[in-house]
Design a protein around this motif. Structure first.
Motif: not given
Length: 151
Positions: A50-51, A102-105, A118-119, A124-126
């Motif tokens: 989780t980010i 939208v990946l997160g907001f 959180t997202m 997300l990929q390196a």
């Protein structure tokens, strides 16, 4: 029982290495009334489940006049998501509902407020090309930065 100084130093060195090895899973930003984030580049680890996105609005103006949020997208999608966000309006946090780009907001906040969201880290990929930006109308052109994802 006294430990030799060299053993104590070795233990501290190991603890410091472990602390540095911990992945960064939080994006912490501050936004102000001059439409600026305090950072132009932030880094997170691809290993995070989780980010967390954290935003503090250090200005004084209300959300209706100078609101800020944090939106994460692929860099190629910033302009299109920002335009769709304007149409979505403040009730939708200036984020198009259900948009896979939208990946997160976070929510939109005004001066003196903080917000957190959180997202999934799996989005997300390196090495991917990602941008964080504020989708409040007119802000995305200058209020943005690079999100670097490491292994």
């Amino acid at each position: 029982m006294k430990l030799p100084l060299s053993l104590l130093a070795l233990g501290l060195l190991f603890a410091a290495a472990q602390a540095q090895a911990a992945p960064n899973c939080t994006v912490k930003l501050k936004g102000d009334d001059r439409m600026q984030f305090d950072q132009k580049t932030v880094t997170v680890s691809a290993s995070c489940k989780t980010i967390t996105l954290e935003l503090a609005h250090v200005g004084k103006l209300p959300a209706q006049a100078m609101g800020h949020n944090v939106v994460v997208t692929r860099t190629a999608d910033v302009s299109a998501v920002a335009a769709a966000g304007m149409k979505a309006g403040l009730p939708n946090q200036y984020v198009p509902k259900g948009d896979a780009r939208v990946l997160g907001f976070t929510s939109v906040i005004g001066g003196g407020a903080t917000t957190r969201a959180t997202m999934p880290g799996a989005k997300l990929q390196a090495g991917g090309d990602y941008t964080f930006f504020c989708s409040f109308p007119g802000h995305s052109g200058i209020m943005k930065g690079k999100l670097v994802v490491t292994k």
